[in-house]
Design a protein around this motif. Structure first.
Motif, PDB file in Angstrom:
ATOM      1  N   UNK A 160       0.802  -1.233   0.000  1.00 29.31           N
ATOM      2  CA  UNK A 160       0.000   0.000   0.000  1.00 29.31           C
ATOM      3  C   UNK A 160       0.830   1.276   0.000  1.00 29.31           C
ATOM      4  N   UNK A 161       2.111   1.186  -0.317  1.00 25.51           N
ATOM      5  CA  UNK A 161       2.907   2.388  -0.494  1.00 25.51           C
ATOM      6  C   UNK A 161       3.572   2.878   0.773  1.00 25.51           C
ATOM      7  N   UNK A 162       4.121   4.089   0.690  1.00 24.40           N
ATOM      8  CA  UNK A 162       4.873   4.668   1.794  1.00 24.40           C
ATOM      9  C   UNK A 162       4.107   5.753   2.514  1.00 24.40           C
ATOM     10  N   UNK A 163       4.852   6.627   3.187  1.00 23.80           N
ATOM     11  CA  UNK A 163       4.236   7.606   4.091  1.00 23.80           C
ATOM     12  C   UNK A 163       3.703   8.840   3.391  1.00 23.80           C
ATOM     13  N   UNK A 164       4.210   9.150   2.217  1.00 24.21           N
ATOM     14  CA  UNK A 164       3.794  10.373   1.532  1.00 24.21           C
ATOM     15  C   UNK A 164       4.699  11.533   1.865  1.00 24.21           C
ATOM     16  N   UNK A 165       4.709  11.940   3.127  1.00 28.96           N
ATOM     17  CA  UNK A 165       5.508  13.091   3.535  1.00 28.96           C
ATOM     18  C   UNK A 165       6.833  12.739   4.162  1.00 28.96           C
ATOM     19  N   UNK A 166       7.192  11.443   4.182  1.00 29.33           N
ATOM     20  CA  UNK A 166       8.446  10.975   4.781  1.00 29.33           C
ATOM     21  C   UNK A 166       8.579  11.416   6.229  1.00 29.33           C
ATOM     22  N   UNK A 167       7.457  11.528   6.921  1.00 29.42           N
ATOM     23  CA  UNK A 167       7.465  11.913   8.323  1.00 29.42           C
ATOM     24  C   UNK A 167       7.698  10.709   9.218  1.00 29.42           C
ATOM     25  N   UNK A 168       8.727  10.768  10.048  1.00 36.67           N
ATOM     26  CA  UNK A 168       9.019   9.662  10.950  1.00 36.67           C
ATOM     27  C   UNK A 168       7.861   9.509  11.942  1.00 36.67           C
ATOM     28  N   UNK A 169       7.517   8.274  12.251  1.00 38.31           N
ATOM     29  CA  UNK A 169       6.388   7.986  13.116  1.00 38.31           C
ATOM     30  C   UNK A 169       5.180   7.485  12.360  1.00 38.31           C
ATOM     31  N   UNK A 170       5.275   7.416  11.032  1.00 43.85           N
ATOM     32  CA  UNK A 170       4.166   6.944  10.194  1.00 43.85           C
ATOM     33  C   UNK A 170       3.980   5.440  10.261  1.00 43.85           C
ATOM     34  N   UNK A 171       5.065   4.688  10.176  1.00 42.32           N
ATOM     35  CA  UNK A 171       4.982   3.282   9.792  1.00 42.32           C
ATOM     36  C   UNK A 171       4.181   2.423  10.766  1.00 42.32           C
ATOM     37  N   UNK A 172       4.435   2.549  12.066  1.00 44.99           N
ATOM     38  CA  UNK A 172       3.760   1.691  13.039  1.00 44.99           C
ATOM     39  C   UNK A 172       2.251   1.950  13.085  1.00 44.99           C
ATOM     40  N   UNK A 173       1.781   3.175  13.352  1.00 48.57           N
ATOM     41  CA  UNK A 173       0.326   3.363  13.423  1.00 48.57           C
ATOM     42  C   UNK A 173      -0.381   3.181  12.089  1.00 48.57           C
ATOM     43  N   UNK A 174       0.237   3.592  10.979  1.00 46.57           N
ATOM     44  CA  UNK A 174      -0.402   3.403   9.676  1.00 46.57           C
ATOM     45  C   UNK A 174      -0.526   1.924   9.342  1.00 46.57           C
ATOM     46  N   UNK A 175       0.478   1.140   9.735  1.00 46.22           N
ATOM     47  CA  UNK A 175       0.409  -0.307   9.517  1.00 46.22           C
ATOM     48  C   UNK A 175      -0.729  -0.921  10.318  1.00 46.22           C
ATOM     49  N   UNK A 176      -0.940  -0.427  11.532  1.00 47.16           N
ATOM     50  CA  UNK A 176      -2.040  -0.927  12.355  1.00 47.16           C
ATOM     51  C   UNK A 176      -3.380  -0.542  11.730  1.00 47.16           C
ATOM     52  N   UNK A 177      -3.462   0.655  11.152  1.00 42.52           N
ATOM     53  CA  UNK A 177      -4.680   1.045  10.451  1.00 42.52           C
ATOM     54  C   UNK A 177      -4.977   0.142   9.270  1.00 42.52           C
ATOM     55  N   UNK A 178      -3.955  -0.186   8.502  1.00 39.37           N
ATOM     56  CA  UNK A 178      -4.137  -1.101   7.374  1.00 39.37           C
ATOM     57  C   UNK A 178      -4.511  -2.492   7.862  1.00 39.37           C
TER      58      UNK A 178
END
Length: 646
Positions: free
Chosen positions: A500-518
């Motif tokens: 489903x792609x990356x963070x968009x804005x390259x903002x650190x802190x995206x990966x863990x919560x966004x992964x939980x959302x997915x």
């Protein structure tokens, strides 16, 4: 039995005395007068009672007032509007400024939309971002006035840069004469949407319930119309809490999605002519696939032309093992005579060799005379301040239209121009590309074995060990560390939900919560969700693990732990070398060590299964087996893998 009066016990008196407060203790001490008193069990003494209604009223209302009994609230109508839009979840960190909506969702709506409890607003926003990319539709989130909205801004900005829909609501008390003394003043504002206006697609501050209904539906439509993005609504607290005066006068607006715009047929026909006549056409894409149809449509065009596809992986655009997938052969850009760029946010960056180590020089990656065609909605909505649109790129044909929806028209136009002679030439080209693709895959397998038994563990072995255990599952990778390309080199990505792609804005802190959302979106489908994340990213929002455990969201989260913000470490090493200075101290301010963080213990403390830290590669497979079993049992698992930073 006589009543027992409260009295400080001996240990408490001794503490007060040692703290210099004996006078206060003596003043309140009363000699006990207890006759035939039954002993009180220690556990019973520690048991806390729930607050009664008077206590709650005293803490939340003006002195001397009582709760007002009413049969409805504005929040009831707001809840009905959200449910009419099919919004399944409301991610929140609870707050008084939207308590009216919160209570209405629980009692009036029966917890529909279902509340996802988060311990930080940034987590809530990123959960919404990850969910929308996997589910194909947005959820809602709520923020507490100006302070909660400030916490959420990084998640909202990533969502904006990633072109993902999200309905954001922020509680507020706009009328100054209605604010209680203290916190309500520092948490409110005249125009709180100003905080996020430059990186949301639209915002509003409804002044009535009907206004809210129409703005919520309008915002949902704006958010879900390509180019997609987050929208924001400011919710007045009184509007949420006061009774509905005339319910029959309110109506819920009808939502009808906008049909995505298709590119001009004449322009698409011109693009088809250029592609058919080209000797070496190349297709480049980034955020193309909005739905499963996106990948199908791109495969159809590529196979018709038998041309190379370079996928920047902003979405699951193209199967990784497809013979025409040439994503790791970027030299083809320099050989192309026609380039079709679809839904590219930073086309210049893809078509340019950029060198930031020596005075930031650049030169084109394509040869002179190459025809460049751009297809997408990139130019339909841009803002001024946050310039996420990239540098200007000259193109020869610029077609405004949704890439996914426009591809079938373009493919049919190409088919009309392909005669038998061209078809034979296309097939020959496709066979050459297939051989090159196979050679790339085989070379990647060989390269992956380098330092196979090394400790720390190589990222190649980490990816290979994981794939070996999940390849027969209905798996979905919903996040990865920066530059972790081994998955796409070695794994067989072929289903629309497998990436489903990356963070968009390259903002650190995206990966863990966004992964939980997915993973939340995948849960209803029974998919096995996994994600790779860096240790630095994990520490920005570790509380997201608790949300996954609390809501029983199954996900395998693998921490690529190099005990550093290693990209920044490498940048500093390069700068020191450039200046002819030493590189020995570049770990200052860039590493996460002394002490090393025990991520498995952190995960277990937050309610998840935890494994690691794993430094010996022979221990990785057993740890993964245990973690996968925990995920299949219905919860999150975190595996801390100490990796080679290279």
């Amino acid at each position: 039995m006589s009543k027992r009066r409260n009295q400080p016990d001996s240990s408490r008196r001794n503490f007060l005395k040692s703290a210099g407060l004996a006078g206060a203790a003596a003043a309140t001490a009363v000699t006990p007068q207890v006759t035939n008193a039954m002993p009180v069990a220690p556990a019973e003494k520690l048991k806390a009672a729930l607050p009664g209604p008077r206590q709650m009223a005293a803490e939340t209302m003006a002195p001397g007032s009582d709760p007002v009994n009413q049969t409805s609230s504005g929040g009831d109508y707001m809840t009905d509007v959200l449910n009419s839009l099919g919004i399944e979840y409301l991610a929140i960190n609870c707050a008084s400024s939207y308590r009216g909506l919160h209570e209405a969702v629980i009692n009036h709506g029966g917890n529909k939309p279902e509340i996802i409890t988060c311990v930080h607003e940034d987590i809530a926003a990123h959960i919404g971002q990850g969910y929308a990319k996997m589910a194909g539709k947005p959820i809602a989130m709520a923020c507490h006035g100006v302070v909660g909205l400030q916490h959420a801004t990084m998640g909202i900005y990533n969502t904006w840069c990633d072109r993902v829909p999200l309905l954001i609501m922020g509680g507020n008390i706009m009328e100054a004469d209605k604010r209680a003394p203290g916190a309500e003043w520092v948490h409110s504002g005249v125009d709180i949407g100003l905080l996020v206006r430059e990186f949301t697609k639209w915002d509003d501050q409804p002044a009535s319930l009907q206004h809210f209904g129409e703005s919520a539906v309008r915002g949902y439509r704006i958010a879900t119309t390509p180019p997609m993005g987050p929208v924001f609504l400011s919710l007045d607290q009184e509007l949420q809490e006061n009774p509905i005066r005339n319910r029959d006068a309110l109506r819920i607006p009808k939502f009808e999605p906008v049909v995505p715009p298709v590119g001009d047929p004449g322009a698409l026909a011109e693009a088809a002519k250029l592609l058919v006549q080209a000797q070496n056409p190349v297709i480049i894409c980034d955020r193309l696939a909005r739905t499963p149809a996106g990948m199908t449509n791109l495969v159809a065009l590529a196979e018709t032309l038998q041309c190379a596809v370079i996928d920047n992986a902003g979405r699951m655009n193209f199967p990784s093992r497809h013979p025409l997938n040439q994503s790791f052969r970027r030299t083809l850009i320099g050989q192309a005579d026609v380039i079709l760029a679809i839904e590219m946010n930073d086309l210049w960056g893809t078509l340019t060799h950029f060198h930031d180590r020596i005075e930031r020089r650049s030169n084109p990656a394509y040869k002179p005379g190459t025809k460049i065609i751009s297809l997408g909605v990139h130019d339909l909505f841009q803002k001024a301040n946050y310039q996420d649109f990239g540098r200007w790129q000259d193109v020869d044909l610029n077609i405004a239209g949704d890439g996914e929806s426009s591809l079938p028209v373009l493919t049919e136009a190409v088919k009309r121009l392909v005669d038998e002679g061209r078809k034979a030439a296309f097939d020959e080209r496709g066979q050459k590309l297939a051989k090159a693709h196979l050679a790339m895959v085989e070379q990647s397998k060989i390269n992956a074995t380098i330092a196979w038994d090394a400790s720390p563990i190589t990222t190649a072995r980490m990816c290979a060990e994981v794939y070996n255990q999940i390849k027969d599952e209905d798996w979905s990778v919903v996040g990865s560390s920066i530059r972790l390309t081994w998955m796409h080199r070695l794994w067989d990505f072929k289903k629309p939900y497998q990436w489903n792609g990356g963070s968009g804005g390259a903002g650190v802190g995206y990966n863990l919560p966004a992964s939980i959302g997915a993973a939340l979106a995948n849960k209803k489908h029974g998919r096995f969700t996994l994600s790779f994340g860096g240790d630095g990213d994990f520490m920005f929002s570790p509380g997201a693990v608790w949300t996954a455990a609390h809501h029983q969201i199954p996900i395998l989260y693998i921490i690529q732990n190099n005990r550093a913000y290693h990209q920044e470490y490498m940048f500093l090493v390069a700068m020191a070398a450039r200046h002819g200075r030493g590189v020995e101290k570049m770990d200052i301010g860039t590493t996460i060590k002394d002490p090393n963080i025990d991520y498995a213990t952190v995960a277990r403390g937050l309610g998840a299964h935890g494994e690691g830290p794993i430094t010996d590669p022979k221990d990785l497979a057993p740890a993964l087996t245990r973690a996968i079993a925990a995920v299949k049992a219905g919860g999150p698992a975190v595996v801390d893998v100490v990796t080679d930073p290279r």
